[in-house]
Design an enzyme around this catalytic site. Structure first.
Site, PDB file in Angstrom:
ATOM      1  CB  ALA A   1      -3.305  12.977  -0.225  1.00 17.78           C
ATOM      2  CB  CYS A   2      -1.663   8.540   1.354  1.00 17.51           C
ATOM      3  SG  CYS A   2      -2.660   8.844   2.794  1.00 17.51           S
ATOM      4  CB  SER A   3       0.147   9.353  -3.758  1.00 12.52           C
ATOM      5  OG  SER A   3      -0.710   8.083  -3.705  1.00 12.52           O
TER       6      SER A   3
ATOM      7  CB  SER B   1       3.251  11.038   2.051  1.00 16.15           C
ATOM      8  OG  SER B   1       4.093  11.698   2.945  1.00 16.15           O
TER       9      SER B   1
END
Ligand code: COA
Length: 374
Positions: free
Chosen positions: A155-157, A334
């Site tokens: 996901a965002c990481s 990300s």
């Protein structure tokens, strides 16, 4: 230990963009049409009426003013409310690969490299366009890169976890120079009919080149001093789209097959988790807080970043110490912290240290300590 650097970054920004004003106008027209169509139920006291969205709320709650998108027309049509993208044949490049190519060329130029210098490609993003073949292998093919490629999703990481994976791979000898791409068409997983989140995301693609310091010849290189990734399970940001949807008899329009979140809970739980991650990481690496010249934080919410910056530095950060790109790009998953890094790193002086940090669904968070190479 082998010194690894980020020697180039690239950003592909879509041509079209949507201001809060345009977005709110489209949503409110959709909501008014919906309320008109459901007037009988509303008159009978059923709580189905949609409340109107508001530009002021959006900016104050998030810091977002604008977002870039791959298709503006569909999103702003009150009868459609989602992007409309070409259905391409299998012989044509996929849209994620196409965006990746544009960002990659920018990163390769900045690093002074050609595809011949690359021996691995990682596509790291929140939403992959298909199950297989991997987007990264398509990017590899389109750029004529030898070696190997794989996709990953945290996901965002995704981008910070990919930096850790790539740096470890270079150190261990499985690759020498790695291209990471983060294509994010977040407008595809966003429900533009949901007032609570219709404003959150935008589209973009970022790219990075990682290599050994010895082979780098770019004039804007950052040594990766250390990486630290953490995860902790949470349902507060969730999307149930997946390959079992058919088997589970989900309808393609089920709400849970798009992005859903408990924004308040995320805010409350992630701010302390991320602040502590960065503080612990710096402590473990024996780096004093005063040495930190820049925080390139994940771009989801300005107030969240203000809290994290203040907690880490022990004072209110100056604007230049903690650059925000949210007002222009919105949350690009990300790619957000990488855009901030790409746009706001050239001015740093030799040996100055900064922290690149992402956080998001999972929960997941990645902290990367970087030092400008002289
Ligand atoms: N326009 C006007 N009002 C709105 C609105 C909109 N678009 N969306 C929500 N509201 C209303 C709510 O209904 C609520 O009304 P109420 O007080 O009468 O119940 C009020 O505004 C506050 O809503 P809330 O959801 O509590 O707002 P918030 O201040 O928490 O901000 C977020 C919402 C999503 C911006 C914020 O919680 C956030 O950014 N959280 C972190 C999210 C995150 O990092 N996610 C990671 C994603 S990868």
């Amino acid at each position: 230990m082998e010194q690894i650097v980020i020697s180039g970054t690239g950003v592909f920004t879509p041509e079209e963009s949507i201001t809060n004003e345009e977005l709110v106008r489209a949503y409110n027209e959709y909501a008014e049409n919906y309320n008109l169509a459901n007037k009988n139920k509303i008159d009978l006291g059923e709580k189905v009426a949609l409340e109107l969205s508001n530009e002021e709320f959006i900016f104050n709650a998030s810091g977002i003013k604008n977002r870039y998108v791959m298709d503006k027309k569909g999103i702003l049509d009150p009868n459609i409310m989602h992007p409309i993208l070409d259905k391409r044949t299998n012989d044509q490049p996929s849209i994620l690969a196409e965006m990746s190519l544009k960002a990659s060329k920018d990163a390769l130029d900045k690093a002074g490299k050609t595809p011949d210098d690359i021996d691995a490609v990682i596509t790291a993003c929140s939403n992959l366009e298909r199950a297989y073949p991997a987007i990264s292998i398509e990017v590899q093919e389109l750029l004529g890169i030898k070696g190997f490629a794989f996709d990953m999703n945290v996901a965002c990481s995704s981008a910070t976890f990919a930096i850790q994976a790539a740096a470890d791979m270079i150190r261990s000898g499985s690759a020498n120079t790695i291209l990471i791409v983060d294509p994010e068409i977040c407008s595809g997983h966003l429900d533009f009919k949901d007032r609570d989140c219709h404003f959150i995301f935008g589209d973009v693609c970022t790219a990075m080149i990682l290599e050994k310091k010895d082979t780098a010849n770019s004039n804007n290189c950052f040594e990766i001093l250390s990486t630290k990734c953490i995860t902790q399970f949470s349902n507060n940001i969730r999307n149930n789209f997946g390959f079992l949807n058919n088997a589970k008899k989900s309808s393609p329009l089920d709400r849970d097959l798009l992005f859903m979140q408990e924004g308040r809970k995320v805010f409350k739980e992630v701010v302390p988790m991320v602040s502590q991650l960065i503080i612990d990481h710096l402590y473990e690496e024996k780096i004093e807080i005063e040495e930190i010249k820049r925080l390139w934080l994940h771009q989801a919410n300005k107030s969240m970043n203000d809290f994290i910056g203040k907690k880490v530095l022990g004072r209110v950060p100056e604007d230049h110490e903690q650059p925000n790109i949210l007002q222009d790009y919105a949350n690009t998953s990300s790619a957000g912290s990488i855009i901030a890094f790409s746009l706001y790193s050239q001015d740093m002086k030799s040996n100055e240290v900064g922290v690149l940090c992402s956080f998001g669904a999972g929960y997941s968070a990645g902290s990367i300590i970087l030092r400008k190479v002289s």
